[in-house]
Design an enzyme around this catalytic site. Sequence first.
Site, short mmCIF file in Angstrom:
data_model
loop_
_atom_site.label_atom_id
_atom_site.label_comp_id
_atom_site.label_asym_id
_atom_site.label_seq_id
_atom_site.Cartn_x
_atom_site.Cartn_y
_atom_site.Cartn_z
N GLU A 70 0.83 -1.21 0.00
CA GLU A 70 0.00 0.00 0.00
C GLU A 70 0.86 1.26 0.00
O GLU A 70 0.52 2.25 -0.66
CB GLU A 70 -0.97 -0.02 1.18
N ASP A 109 3.34 -4.90 -5.52
CA ASP A 109 3.85 -6.19 -5.03
C ASP A 109 5.38 -6.19 -4.94
O ASP A 109 5.96 -6.57 -3.92
CB ASP A 109 3.39 -7.32 -5.93
#
Length: 729
Positions: free
Chosen positions: A567, A631
Amino acid sequence: MSPKKFIAHRAWASSALGTLLLTGCASAPQPAPTAETPPAVEAAPTAEAPPVAEAPAAAPVVAEAPAAPVVEEVSEEAVRRLGVELKNLDRSVRPQDDFYQFVNGTWLKTTPIPADRARYGTFIELADKSELAMRAIIEEAAAAKARPAGSTPQKVGDLYNSFMDTERIEKLGLKPVASELSRVKALKSKAGLPELYAEMQRNGLQTPFVMYVGQDQKQATRYIAQVSQSGLGLPDRDYYTKTEQRFVDIRAAYLTYIEKLLTLAGEKDAKKAAEDIFALEAKLAEKSWDRVKNRDREATYNLKTVKELDALTPGFSWARFLKATGAQKTPGVIVRQPDFLQALSQTVEATPLPVLKQYLTYKVLSGRAPMLSSAFEQASFEFYGKTLQGLQENRPRWKRAVTAVEGSLGEAVGQLYVERHFSPASKQRMQELVSNLREAFRQGIDGLDWMSAETKAQAQAKLSKFNVKIGYPDKWRDYSRLKVVPGELVANVRRSEVFDHAYMVSKLGKPIDRQEWGMTPQTVNAYYSSTMNEIVFPAAILQPPFFNPDADDATNYGAIGAVIGHEFSHGFDDQGSRSDGDGNLRNWWTEQDQAGFKQRTAVLVEQYSGFSPLETMKVNGQLTLGENIGDLSGLAVAYKAYTLSLQGKEAPTIAGFTGPQRFFLGWGQIWRGLYRDDAMRQMLLTDSHSPPQYRVNGVLRNMTEFYEAFGVKEGDAAYLAPEKRVKIW
């Protein structure tokens, strides 16, 4: 799915939104809802995840270790500290060749996808757990004898019971939507479309475009009305044009579905009407932007005055539409796809009024079908469940009832969920992890060899302004004005939609509410909002295998630590990096640094575009770029944070795995997931996230730390030459 399910009456709907996964809707980071997912599609979280735990363990393969793991006895204490479900490992697969299969292979081979699911994995497992918790809370309210009128228990209980009362629903037939159908039938000319569209959108029904209120991406301190393309009953524009046999079959089934609903509603020539409706949608699809273009935050930011909008769509009064929606106070309108609106205007002009009315009648029927009598409900499931997703059976009615209650009273039941299922200690530990990840990201920025000091300073300024929300809102939403009546399922849902719409438009002219959440606490997910510049972690994701208070730090850093890093990284992905620390869309990069960034992301696009989980279909590396950056960079930052947490000490070996190996096991196991082919097909076309196996293997092949942890060498399937590896943040 209604506009509310896309917008969720949240300020974050207008921002570049990066999520850990999606819940069956639009792609992220996609600032605005496109309302292209059909109304009846299951809104369950996408399955993309894995855990692991047993007694005998395999010694992992290290740089100097043999290719075949050695089994040794492992104590219960070691298993607890490991935080990895060892029974899921497939020891016939070398981690140097396919780490995803090594970590999850046994589970993948032995776990069936439930008949009522299109996919399954850790996210779904946790969502099921959350759903059971919500069922207990909701049914307790539904069974209570004393429920004061207007109280939360009364609203929750009556809404749930109205969904479960199938005998009454069957008797009512089409009566619950009679007023909505009459409203469409009463349309005398196209001049009345602004008010009709407005009413349908307030009621949560699909129209050819959707209006919502959110933050202005270039003036993030104000709310503004925004307009986006919509109107399609199939999941994506490509479903109308692709020539592969499976898509031909889906289109044929969709025509049958439209005809079925119209027949049930008494349409005399339902077959011809269905053909006309499909032809109209096909024209809208032809002019709809694809999902890659819809990710471009500059291209989708087109600020217009009402006068300019009127010129774009002759014959349609935007002033009347905005007044009818209650959004007349907006300082302007941001149009995401101007040429779509222009084409829509031309299409409407060329379409006979009776066909437009049939199209809108169908939108009423399809939007309400899951809440009507069994014939409508079954027709909806047959197409949206079986045909589009490959489901074998519909979800049990109680589950759909729980979903309905959460959709209407999400934070009301979420508050009860937190009281019963969320530990303050978990929140405190998460705050520590976030602090460590922030420091690792700060050091990571300073250590970049491809970025200038000037751009680094801007990046650090943005990082320092990140807001973090953990667990649940500090201020709960007030539902006192929402009326719920026993036995009125459709009317209750409609009132909920109107309530949410009024809440949304009431923001115009007010300061930004920075306490508001874009997800309920019981949601198994996480997100980043660029206009708020915040990362949010609902309570329900803070449990094993993502966050395990009993497990060693290495596993937790590889799991929830990497989620936090993911995030954080969304603030610096290809779209999030276009906003500054105050949430404003502006370029804070030097030209040279921006070129270096694009060079690295282009390599990542190429890598992922080569992955093919289905024959004839590949991952769209451009569509999934933001999540792939999240990711890769998130895991890299989490690894750095883990090494910093050791303070120079060597991590212990647990159950035969070193600290670095446990870190990567933590990451690999959270992405365990199974998909039906139709669900995977839809994912590849519509989802900004890569399939789960590539969220593991696609990332690890770029991380030198993984090579060192498991002794990956040239010739191994996971090996990628150093000059081809990507490091961004």
